[in-house]
Design a protein around this motif. Structure first.
Motif, mmCIF file in Angstrom:
data_model
loop_
_atom_site.group_PDB
_atom_site.id
_atom_site.type_symbol
_atom_site.label_atom_id
_atom_site.label_comp_id
_atom_site.label_asym_id
_atom_site.label_seq_id
_atom_site.Cartn_x
_atom_site.Cartn_y
_atom_site.Cartn_z
ATOM 1 N N PRO A 207 0.969 -1.199 -0.032
ATOM 2 C CA PRO A 207 0.109 0.044 -0.129
ATOM 3 C C PRO A 207 0.893 1.458 -0.039
ATOM 4 O O PRO A 207 1.886 1.291 0.897
ATOM 5 C CB PRO A 207 -0.806 0.009 1.396
ATOM 6 C CG PRO A 207 0.085 -1.061 2.224
ATOM 7 C CD PRO A 207 0.744 -2.077 1.287
ATOM 8 N N SER A 208 0.439 2.257 -0.968
ATOM 9 C CA SER A 208 1.114 3.517 -1.061
ATOM 10 C C SER A 208 0.379 4.565 -1.537
ATOM 11 O O SER A 208 -0.464 4.366 -2.451
ATOM 12 C CB SER A 208 2.373 3.127 -1.823
ATOM 13 O OG SER A 208 2.787 4.550 -2.137
ATOM 14 N N ILE A 209 0.187 5.699 -0.950
ATOM 15 C CA ILE A 209 -0.535 6.697 -1.271
ATOM 16 C C ILE A 209 0.558 8.077 -1.253
ATOM 17 O O ILE A 209 1.183 8.371 -0.177
ATOM 18 C CB ILE A 209 -1.678 7.098 -0.489
ATOM 19 C CG1 ILE A 209 -2.964 5.871 -0.753
ATOM 20 C CG2 ILE A 209 -2.494 8.289 -0.516
ATOM 21 C CD1 ILE A 209 -3.902 5.805 0.387
ATOM 22 N N PRO A 210 0.356 8.922 -2.186
ATOM 23 C CA PRO A 210 1.370 10.170 -2.179
ATOM 24 C C PRO A 210 1.128 11.112 -1.153
ATOM 25 O O PRO A 210 -0.277 11.082 -0.423
ATOM 26 C CB PRO A 210 0.825 10.692 -3.469
ATOM 27 C CG PRO A 210 0.184 9.978 -4.334
ATOM 28 C CD PRO A 210 -0.277 8.564 -3.579
ATOM 29 N N SER A 211 2.063 11.262 -0.425
ATOM 30 C CA SER A 211 1.953 12.221 0.888
ATOM 31 C C SER A 211 1.429 13.526 0.496
ATOM 32 O O SER A 211 1.728 14.044 -0.565
ATOM 33 C CB SER A 211 3.074 12.478 1.678
ATOM 34 O OG SER A 211 3.033 13.529 2.687
ATOM 35 N N VAL A 212 0.272 14.235 1.138
ATOM 36 C CA VAL A 212 0.027 15.518 1.192
ATOM 37 C C VAL A 212 0.575 16.482 2.104
ATOM 38 O O VAL A 212 -0.154 17.662 2.259
ATOM 39 C CB VAL A 212 -1.622 15.598 0.873
ATOM 40 C CG1 VAL A 212 -1.920 15.047 -0.536
ATOM 41 C CG2 VAL A 212 -2.393 15.079 1.951
ATOM 42 N N THR A 213 1.497 16.082 2.910
ATOM 43 C CA THR A 213 1.792 17.001 3.908
ATOM 44 C C THR A 213 2.240 18.416 3.289
ATOM 45 O O THR A 213 2.229 19.437 3.992
ATOM 46 C CB THR A 213 3.290 16.516 4.649
ATOM 47 O OG1 THR A 213 2.691 15.098 4.848
ATOM 48 C CG2 THR A 213 3.703 17.193 5.888
ATOM 49 N N SER A 214 3.031 18.515 1.963
ATOM 50 C CA SER A 214 3.200 19.470 1.244
ATOM 51 C C SER A 214 2.130 20.411 1.095
ATOM 52 O O SER A 214 2.375 21.703 0.864
ATOM 53 C CB SER A 214 4.186 19.276 0.213
ATOM 54 O OG SER A 214 3.386 18.591 -0.600
ATOM 55 N N VAL A 215 0.876 19.939 1.057
ATOM 56 C CA VAL A 215 -0.246 20.820 1.004
ATOM 57 C C VAL A 215 -0.694 21.281 2.049
ATOM 58 O O VAL A 215 -1.149 22.418 2.139
ATOM 59 C CB VAL A 215 -1.260 19.882 -0.262
ATOM 60 C CG1 VAL A 215 -2.468 20.808 -0.537
ATOM 61 C CG2 VAL A 215 -0.477 19.321 -1.204
ATOM 62 N N TRP A 216 -1.106 20.311 3.024
ATOM 63 C CA TRP A 216 -1.815 20.592 4.251
ATOM 64 C C TRP A 216 -0.793 20.206 5.384
ATOM 65 O O TRP A 216 -0.593 19.002 5.434
ATOM 66 C CB TRP A 216 -3.109 20.020 4.488
ATOM 67 C CG TRP A 216 -4.290 20.480 3.691
ATOM 68 C CD1 TRP A 216 -4.880 21.540 3.373
ATOM 69 C CD2 TRP A 216 -4.541 19.453 2.406
ATOM 70 N NE1 TRP A 216 -5.706 21.724 2.392
ATOM 71 C CE2 TRP A 216 -5.574 20.510 1.920
ATOM 72 C CE3 TRP A 216 -4.512 18.422 1.885
ATOM 73 C CZ2 TRP A 216 -6.182 20.048 0.689
ATOM 74 C CZ3 TRP A 216 -4.988 17.752 0.990
ATOM 75 C CH2 TRP A 216 -5.846 18.575 0.179
ATOM 76 N N ASN A 217 -0.165 21.161 6.042
ATOM 77 C CA ASN A 217 0.658 20.525 7.306
ATOM 78 C C ASN A 217 0.230 19.776 8.103
ATOM 79 O O ASN A 217 0.880 19.100 8.700
ATOM 80 C CB ASN A 217 1.462 21.657 7.811
ATOM 81 C CG ASN A 217 2.864 22.004 7.328
ATOM 82 O OD1 ASN A 217 3.731 21.285 7.306
ATOM 83 N ND2 ASN A 217 2.907 23.336 7.109
#
Lengths: 366, 191
Positions: free
Chosen positions: B133-143
């Protein structure tokens, strides 16, 4: 040339000013923090995993132990989620009782925060004052459901116990008493120069940052964002009462102090109206099947706890146990901003800033 | 077309009866949020890719919440678009949950706009393989996604490529397995 060596300092997990078992590793350059790494999980009990083998009613006591300073609101968020799934109609009297205990709980929780926060930054006596008043609320809860902290008061469909004779009058009498005490608190602390020097301009952030970090509650409202779930996405019967959402624009520890302080007054306002409109009699439980099997589907409900937005995400497969139960825990989310706030601050401000966020470790670790 | 013809040829009384019967079966009120959902799907399709949206529906149990399933490769781009979009401005990520459906994983994002007056929340789901399982991280979008993704990685074992510090957060670092998985078996003999 004066040169200071970098110092790695471990704070916690057992340290009184971390309000539980919170550990933070700070890199110090003299007195100034250059890097901070929080370490959490010491209180992780796996509530979400345990819930998968429990019925919905059995999960309620676990919510008491998450945010143990504000157990009533935690009770409510789970019941509310299941009720939303089942599309239940809650009796009027039950809804009023819930609202009254939730607002009393908000006051009690803010009092704990007020007392311990001032204790953190060096004022001993406010703690004793706050706990004296909080004790009255705890006693009322004790009378209502037989517990002082972990209430297990609410159920899917209503509440477990009806208000005993004269209980509502006690709440009514408490309102002017508390107002009086708040004036005393204000004179004692709010204008105190030493206090102001410790909190003004400390731990500052703007609205953009607050939203980006998903902050909620007083942490968000101290930056000028007027967002309170009781007003913006009303649940229960909050839309029937008049109250204001206190907002400050500075975004520092003092602003958060003022927001929480004003919130106590607003809660008293809600209580005053709720006690007046309290239905004479009526049921305290809706008609709920003996075994609760919500329909298949998922729901995310969120309410305004004293610490911010607490949410409950349920995936139901029409079984008595939830397939997946996830809590959005405001303390956990709010704590994320801490390392960012600490960089460049002095070591003494660590305690001020951490206390200002108002976390409960039981909730941080789930 | 053929149905209509059939109706006109019938005795008017009977035809009326049939229409009434049909109506009873077909009364499905469109959700008040259907328009919002359609707008959202259009926006994603026109700005990201035709096949970015796997599924879109209204969650009637949850106050008619518009929900869409985005294909994982497009997620990061979609997330940026949703946040920057002038009409949506979904700048507040309120909750992230990970769910193990035994045959696949799902990560659910609940978004809200703090900038517009119309504070409609939406729900976005991303599916991930059970095996890897792998999903792109969205930490760069919402901290705020930072710790939430770490928690999901820790408890469910979903990888978030692009995350700045994907380490365990609740369990000790040397813990084996991911407790919230449905097939998790505790290895500690004392428990």
């Amino acid at each position: 040339m004066i040169r200071t060596e970098e110092l790695l300092l471990n704070v916690g997990p057992q340290h009184p000013s971390t309000h539980g078992v919170f550990r933070i590793i700070v890199k110090l350059d003299g007195e100034v923090i250059t890097e901070a790494t929080p370490v959490i999980g010491y209180l992780h009990r796996g509530t979400e995993k345990l819930a998968e083998n429990l019925t919905y009613t059995q999960v309620i006591p676990y919510t008491d132990r998450m945010d143990y300073v504000s157990a009533m609101t935690n009770n409510y968020v789970l019941c509310h989620a299941v009720e939303t799934l089942m599309d239940l109609e809650i009796p009027e009297r039950a809804e009023f009782l819930r609202l009254i205990v939730m607002e009393l709980q908000r006051i009690a929780s803010h009092l704990v925060w007020w007392g311990t926060y001032l204790l953190d930054i060096g004022a001993m006596s406010p703690f004793l004052y706050a706990f004296r008043e909080r004790e009255m609320i705890i006693n009322m809860f004790n009378e209502l459901c037989g517990a002082r902290l972990t209430y297990f008061y609410m159920r899917v469909g209503g509440v477990k116990w009806d208000a005993p004779e004269g209980w509502i009058d006690k709440v009514r009498d408490f309102i002017p008493y508390m107002r009086d005490k708040l004036d005393e608190y204000e004179q004692l602390v709010s204008g105190n120069e030493i206090f102001l020097a410790r909190v003004k301009g400390v731990g500052k952030y703007d609205a953009q940052t607050a939203i980006d970090y998903g902050l909620s509650g007083a942490n968000l409202r101290s930056t000028g964002v007027k967002f309170d779930l009781r007003k913006n996405q009303p649940y229960s019967i909050y839309d029937r009462f008049e109250f204001d959402v206190p907002v400050q624009t500075e975004g520092d520890c003092y602003a958060r102090y003022l927001v929480r302080f004003e919130e106590i007054k607003q809660s008293l306002r809600i209580l005053e109206q709720a006690v007046e409109q309290f239905p004479e009699d009526g049921k305290i439980m809706a008609k709920v099947p003996r075994v609760i099997r919500p329909p298949e589907g998922e729901v995310y409900t969120r309410i305004e706890s004293p610490r911010g937005e607490i949410g409950c995400h349920i995936v139901s497969k029409k079984k008595p146990q939830p397939y997946r139960l996830k809590f959005r825990r405001p303390s956990f989310v709010n704590l994320q901003i801490l390392p960012k706030l600490l960089v460049g601050e002095t070591m003494t401000n660590l305690v001020t800033i951490l206390g200002g966020i108002d976390i409960v470790l039981g909730e941080v670790d789930g | 077309m053929s149905d209509q013809k059939h109706v006109t040829e019938m005795d008017p009384k009977e035809a009326k009866k049939e229409i009434e019967e049909n109506e009873v079966v077909e009364i499905v009120e469109p959700s008040p949020n259907q328009a919002k959902l359609d707008r959202l799907v259009d926006l994603v399709k026109s700005n990201i890719a035709e096949d970015a949206v796997e599924e879109a529906y209204i969650n009637e149990l949850d106050r008619d919440l518009p929900s869409i399933v985005i294909r994982s490769p497009y997620w990061l781009k979609t997330a940026m678009m949703l946040k920057e979009s002038e009409t949506l401005k979904l700048n507040y990520l309120r909750n992230v949950s990970g769910i193990d459906y035994e045959t696949y994983f799902e990560v659910v994002y609940y978004l809200l706009s703090m900038s517009t007056d119309n504070q409609q929340d939406i729900c976005i789901k991303i599916k991930a393989d059970r095996e890897d399982p792998s999903i792109p991280s969205v930490t760069s979008v919402w901290n705020t996604a930072n710790w939430n993704e770490r928690e999901i990685y820790d408890l469910l074992g979903i990888q978030f490529p692009g995350h700045p510090n994907l380490k365990r957060i609740m369990m000790p670092e040397d813990w084996e397995g991911h407790p919230l998985r449905k097939d998790y078996e505790p290895i500690d003999p004392e428990v």
